[in-house]
Design a protein around this motif. Structure first.
Motif, short mmCIF file in Angstrom:
data_model
loop_
_atom_site.label_atom_id
_atom_site.label_comp_id
_atom_site.label_asym_id
_atom_site.label_seq_id
_atom_site.Cartn_x
_atom_site.Cartn_y
_atom_site.Cartn_z
N LEU A 138 8.08 -0.58 12.31
CA LEU A 138 7.62 -0.92 10.97
C LEU A 138 8.31 -0.07 9.92
CD1 LEU A 138 3.88 -1.51 11.78
CD2 LEU A 138 5.37 -3.14 10.61
N LYS A 139 8.55 -0.69 8.78
CA LYS A 139 9.21 -0.05 7.66
C LYS A 139 8.29 -0.05 6.44
CE LYS A 139 13.62 -2.04 9.20
NZ LYS A 139 14.78 -2.88 8.81
N PRO A 140 8.49 0.86 5.52
CA PRO A 140 7.65 0.85 4.31
C PRO A 140 7.67 -0.50 3.59
CG PRO A 140 8.85 2.91 4.45
CD PRO A 140 9.37 2.04 5.56
N GLU A 141 8.78 -1.19 3.64
CA GLU A 141 8.87 -2.49 2.98
C GLU A 141 8.08 -3.59 3.69
OE1 GLU A 141 11.43 -0.50 3.88
OE2 GLU A 141 13.15 -1.69 4.60
N ASP A 142 7.51 -3.28 4.84
CA ASP A 142 6.62 -4.22 5.52
C ASP A 142 5.19 -4.12 4.97
OD1 ASP A 142 8.32 -3.43 8.56
OD2 ASP A 142 8.56 -5.25 7.35
N THR A 143 4.95 -3.17 4.11
CA THR A 143 3.63 -3.00 3.52
C THR A 143 3.24 -4.25 2.73
OG1 THR A 143 3.79 -0.60 3.38
CG2 THR A 143 2.27 -1.68 1.86
N ALA A 144 2.10 -4.82 3.09
CA ALA A 144 1.65 -6.07 2.45
C ALA A 144 0.30 -6.46 3.03
CB ALA A 144 2.66 -7.19 2.70
N VAL A 145 -0.31 -7.43 2.39
CA VAL A 145 -1.44 -8.12 3.01
C VAL A 145 -0.87 -9.27 3.82
CG1 VAL A 145 -3.55 -9.44 2.61
CG2 VAL A 145 -2.98 -7.50 1.13
N TYR A 146 -1.25 -9.33 5.08
CA TYR A 146 -0.75 -10.35 5.99
C TYR A 146 -1.80 -11.44 6.16
CZ TYR A 146 3.32 -7.57 7.16
OH TYR A 146 4.51 -6.88 7.11
N TYR A 147 -1.34 -12.67 6.03
CA TYR A 147 -2.21 -13.84 6.15
C TYR A 147 -1.72 -14.74 7.28
CZ TYR A 147 -3.48 -12.66 1.32
OH TYR A 147 -3.90 -12.02 0.17
#
Length: 123
Positions: free
Chosen positions: A85-94
């Protein structure tokens, strides 16, 4: 059909997480399932999708080779294994269901949506 996404959390860069999307309700109706994500201040974007039988998968270029989508038909659950995982993977996942089996990357082609689970990757 109701979808329940879970498994999000706070991890460090390089770590792994597995998200789950559990379906309930009219699960006897076959549907493909997609994962999307929305980072703060950005539009929702496609991550991965899988056919109703798990045979066909598709990924966004940004996650290809790091994320794996799979499904367990007996549990009516779709998983998103996220590695490196990378910092740019930070998100709300749906997660979302498409009853027309289009395996689309377009969020508007999906009929039902889960509530989202937050993934935060620290550097």
């Amino acid at each position: 059909v109701q979808l329940q996404a879970s498994g999000g959390g706070l991890v460090q860069a390089g770590d792994s997480l597995r998200l789950s999307c559990a379906a309930s309700g009219r699960t006897f109706i076959r549907f493909s399932t997609g994962w999307f994500r929305q980072a703060p201040g950005k539009e929702r974007e496609f991550v991965a999708t899988i056919s109703w039988n798990g045979v066909i998968t598709s990924y966004a270029d940004s996650v290809k080779g790091r994320f794996t989508i799979s499904r367990d038909g007996a549990k009516n659950t779709v998983y998103l294994q996220m590695n490196v995982l990378k910092p740019e993977d930070t998100a709300v996942y749906y997660c979302a269901a498409d009853f027309r089996h289009r395996l689309s990357t377009n969020e508007y082609d999906y009929d039902y949506w889960g509530q989202g689970t937050l993934v935060t990757v620290s550097s």
